[in-house]
Design an enzyme around this catalytic site. Sequence first.
Site, PDB file in Angstrom:
ATOM      1  N   ILE A 212       0.844  -1.183   0.000  1.00  9.66           N
ATOM      2  CA  ILE A 212       0.000   0.000   0.000  1.00  9.66           C
ATOM      3  C   ILE A 212       0.882   1.236   0.000  1.00  9.66           C
ATOM      4  O   ILE A 212       2.051   1.188   0.332  1.00  9.66           O
ATOM      5  CB  ILE A 212      -0.940   0.016   1.225  1.00  9.66           C
ATOM      6  CG1 ILE A 212      -0.119  -0.047   2.522  1.00  9.66           C
ATOM      7  CG2 ILE A 212      -1.936  -1.118   1.150  1.00  9.66           C
ATOM      8  CD1 ILE A 212      -0.959   0.101   3.771  1.00  9.66           C
ATOM      9  N   GLY A 213       0.302   2.364  -0.394  1.00  4.75           N
ATOM     10  CA  GLY A 213       1.041   3.615  -0.415  1.00  4.75           C
ATOM     11  C   GLY A 213       0.983   4.274  -1.776  1.00  4.75           C
ATOM     12  O   GLY A 213       0.320   3.799  -2.704  1.00  4.75           O
ATOM     13  N   ALA A 214       1.695   5.380  -1.897  1.00  2.80           N
ATOM     14  CA  ALA A 214       1.653   6.166  -3.129  1.00  2.80           C
ATOM     15  C   ALA A 214       2.224   5.410  -4.319  1.00  2.80           C
ATOM     16  O   ALA A 214       1.671   5.460  -5.427  1.00  2.80           O
ATOM     17  CB  ALA A 214       2.399   7.477  -2.924  1.00  2.80           C
ATOM     18  N   GLU A 234      -0.835 -10.036   0.465  1.00  2.00           N
ATOM     19  CA  GLU A 234      -1.077 -10.036   1.909  1.00  2.00           C
ATOM     20  C   GLU A 234      -1.995  -8.885   2.295  1.00  2.00           C
ATOM     21  O   GLU A 234      -2.720  -8.960   3.275  1.00  2.00           O
ATOM     22  CB  GLU A 234       0.233  -9.985   2.694  1.00  2.00           C
ATOM     23  CG  GLU A 234       1.088  -8.760   2.475  1.00  2.00           C
ATOM     24  CD  GLU A 234       2.427  -8.869   3.190  1.00  2.00           C
ATOM     25  OE1 GLU A 234       2.738  -9.941   3.744  1.00  2.00           O
ATOM     26  OE2 GLU A 234       3.175  -7.875   3.189  1.00  2.00           O
ATOM     27  N   GLY A 332       6.166  -9.661   4.320  1.00  2.00           N
ATOM     28  CA  GLY A 332       6.016 -10.828   3.458  1.00  2.00           C
ATOM     29  C   GLY A 332       6.858 -10.746   2.202  1.00  2.00           C
ATOM     30  O   GLY A 332       6.605 -11.488   1.248  1.00  2.00           O
TER      31      GLY A 332
END
Length: 432
Positions: A212-214, A234, A332
């Site tokens: 996740i993130g930009a 994940e 992970g």
Amino acid sequence: MRDIHFVSADEAVSHISSHGHIHLSSVASVPHCLIQALCRRADAGEVTDLHFHHFHTEGPAPYSEPRYEGIFFDQGFFVGPNVRANVNAGYADYLPVHLGESAALYRNGGIMLEAALVNVSLPDENGMVSLGTSVDCSVAAIETAKTVIGVVNPNVPFAYGDLVPLDRFDYLVSDDAPLVTATYSEPTEREKVIGKACAALIDDGACIQMGIGALPNALAGELGGHRNLGLHTEMFADGLLSLIKAGVINGACKKIDTGKVVASFLLGSNDVYSFIDHNPDVLMKDIAYSNNPWVIAQNPGMVAINSATEVDLTGQISADSIGTRIFSGTGGQLDFVKGAVMSKGGKAITAFESRTRKGEKKIVAQLKPGAGVVTPRADAHWIVTEYGAVDLTGKSLQERARLLIGIAHPDDREQLDKAAFERFGPHFHYFG
């Protein structure tokens, strides 16, 4: 289904003995009401020497704070921003483990749990509850803990996958606190360039994993023209949700869990949480399944996209630390790198900007002293920056150095070239 009998949070945690290990459900679904109750017991001198285990947690983390030194000791499997300073100051600690192997710590007795504290959904007609947005290693914790406390929260979505019978809980607490949500910044132009380069490595019909993130959102923004992608990851957030809703991600080419999205935990907007509620196309699974390289590899064309804090000229990838300072965790990353490489036609990609926001180079001659190697050089494959993409597969040390210098920040290349020459000798340039 048995009658549901609720107790207060204080009553539930009164059954937890000192000198034990405590599991917390994580990320967006931390049982804060139980943590607050434990703090009240600690303030009253009723409990001491409790060790906490969890993935990245959102919200207050008093179990890591100096004021509870000697009473609480945090030993998380992943270090988030809320505990990072205390970990690096020694008031809390990091327990290194590949997330896919974290459940085995409980199931094999490596960590004997005094209690498991988890948020769960409202039960269905069969008396089953869902762990919602945070299955992670909580299933294993519930199986093995001496005392299991469930916080029944109507804001926890009922997600299919690994469900838990209500009668497995020793105590039930009612709470309606909203789950933590997260928004992510819009990708920068450099991140968009990296996203485009990664997208070019992903074929139609591939199965993907990313965080996740930009930067992941930048990649998601470049995949709109792809077809029949699968998702086995994940975690995911809003960027990938838009691709699912658009039908770009439909799982049609997956060999296992065909047509299904598989994940283990989530952090995003309420749109993401609502999407998984009673959605048969989403499976929220035990981390021992979602992150098992042998499971991951069964889907052909598996592409794992991860990031790094530093990569040295031989391909060693650091991702959990900056020198000796712990920044996050192994997560992970290697689980999915291994799974992707074992997959037929799979790829493992490490993508990052060539420099940090402070202007420090991320492709380096040597990792900072004390830095952890999350992905060994033998497992490093595609490396992507805003200056290009190179494949280290089958490349020698000197070949890797030349390739990596070529995608480093232009202002760093002369220094890196000099370091490579000093390391490898005149043949480095002669055969370049």
